[in-house]
Write an enzyme that holds these catalytic residues in place. Sequence first.
Site, mmCIF file in Angstrom:
data_model
loop_
_atom_site.group_PDB
_atom_site.id
_atom_site.type_symbol
_atom_site.label_atom_id
_atom_site.label_comp_id
_atom_site.label_asym_id
_atom_site.label_seq_id
_atom_site.Cartn_x
_atom_site.Cartn_y
_atom_site.Cartn_z
ATOM 1 N N GLU A 109 35.084 40.166 46.291
ATOM 2 C CA GLU A 109 35.650 39.297 47.675
ATOM 3 C C GLU A 109 37.364 38.379 47.227
ATOM 4 O O GLU A 109 37.784 38.356 46.232
ATOM 5 C CB GLU A 109 34.547 38.775 48.438
ATOM 6 C CG GLU A 109 34.558 37.176 47.547
ATOM 7 C CD GLU A 109 35.240 36.281 47.117
ATOM 8 O OE1 GLU A 109 35.913 36.092 48.708
ATOM 9 O OE2 GLU A 109 35.351 35.767 46.414
ATOM 10 N N SER A 127 33.242 31.926 44.803
ATOM 11 C CA SER A 127 34.645 31.627 44.612
ATOM 12 C C SER A 127 35.269 31.452 43.549
ATOM 13 O O SER A 127 34.591 32.621 42.106
ATOM 14 C CB SER A 127 35.463 30.531 45.425
ATOM 15 O OG SER A 127 36.960 30.931 45.834
ATOM 16 N N HIS A 131 34.700 34.794 51.721
ATOM 17 C CA HIS A 131 35.517 33.428 51.719
ATOM 18 C C HIS A 131 35.161 33.670 53.909
ATOM 19 O O HIS A 131 36.624 33.731 54.226
ATOM 20 C CB HIS A 131 37.048 33.328 51.513
ATOM 21 C CG HIS A 131 37.072 32.592 49.976
ATOM 22 N ND1 HIS A 131 36.908 33.854 49.884
ATOM 23 C CD2 HIS A 131 37.037 31.417 49.987
ATOM 24 C CE1 HIS A 131 36.569 32.548 48.274
ATOM 25 N NE2 HIS A 131 36.934 31.324 48.382
#
Length: 309
Positions: A209, A112, A279
């Site tokens: 992502e 992330s 995620h």
Amino acid sequence: MRNRIKPPRLAPGDTVGITAPASQGDRSKIERAAGYLIRMGLNVRFGGTLSGQHGYLAGTDEERAAELNAMFADPDIRAIVCARGGYGSARIADMLDYERIRDSPKIFWGYSDITFLHTAIGNRSGLVTFHGPMLTCLAEEPVHPLTLQGFEQLFHPKPVVYTENISPLVALVEGEADGPLVGGNLSLLVSTLGTPYELDTRGRILFIEEIDEEPYRVDRMLNQLRQAGKLADASGILVCDFHNCEPNKYKNSLTLEQVIRHHIVQAGRPALAGFKIGHCSPNIAVPLGVEARMNTAQKKLEFIGPAVE
């Protein structure tokens, strides 16, 4: 990109440092989630940033950078696992001791917002790092067995292989490609552009992502990567999990699939979609900087060698 340095593998009894280079997490949940690492036979040392707070950050930039530098310098710490993402990793990139990181290679793990640090550390030190679930992810019950299984690559030098045994994969552009794996969270990758830590995709397999970004925002970011040459420079492209990336602001919207296909197909590089990396659950951990091979006919991503020594 420097010649990549693989960190030493873990063994039972090794110590893992837990730090928060970005936002603060719930310390009680993080400590509970650390139980997974302890059950793997590891010792855990919690950094002060887990209790730190500076607005939306887990302490000042100086505090967070100093703790990460200290963990890389500490010979008793064999791996560093990030407690959570959120925001703030990019703010400390200028403060990290990349020579120390290069000379004291050890496992660095997160995803992330940590994408910026993966890119910076890879570019500046050549260290292989790991895109994998953080402790805030492990605090969410139940944890998928494949999510936990990802930690096994830190103990055993065995190449990671991703096939449709994990999730259905769809070929967006047919072909084969090889090269070191780079990438991560799309918004963080875009934020590296124009900085000293800019994403380099030349001859590399790029994976992307994202979470909570509407299709028009994904469109904007992919367009920027395209115009910067990052999609065409890649040897291949992997489209991973785009969690909760649904239209909200615009009643009439392109779908996420339309946006992704437009930019990825236009790039003309072999491309596969459907990877459970990001995620999502399971969250499959992958090493960054390790040579990999993708084949759209076989619907497979295979790393050429292990990620640890």
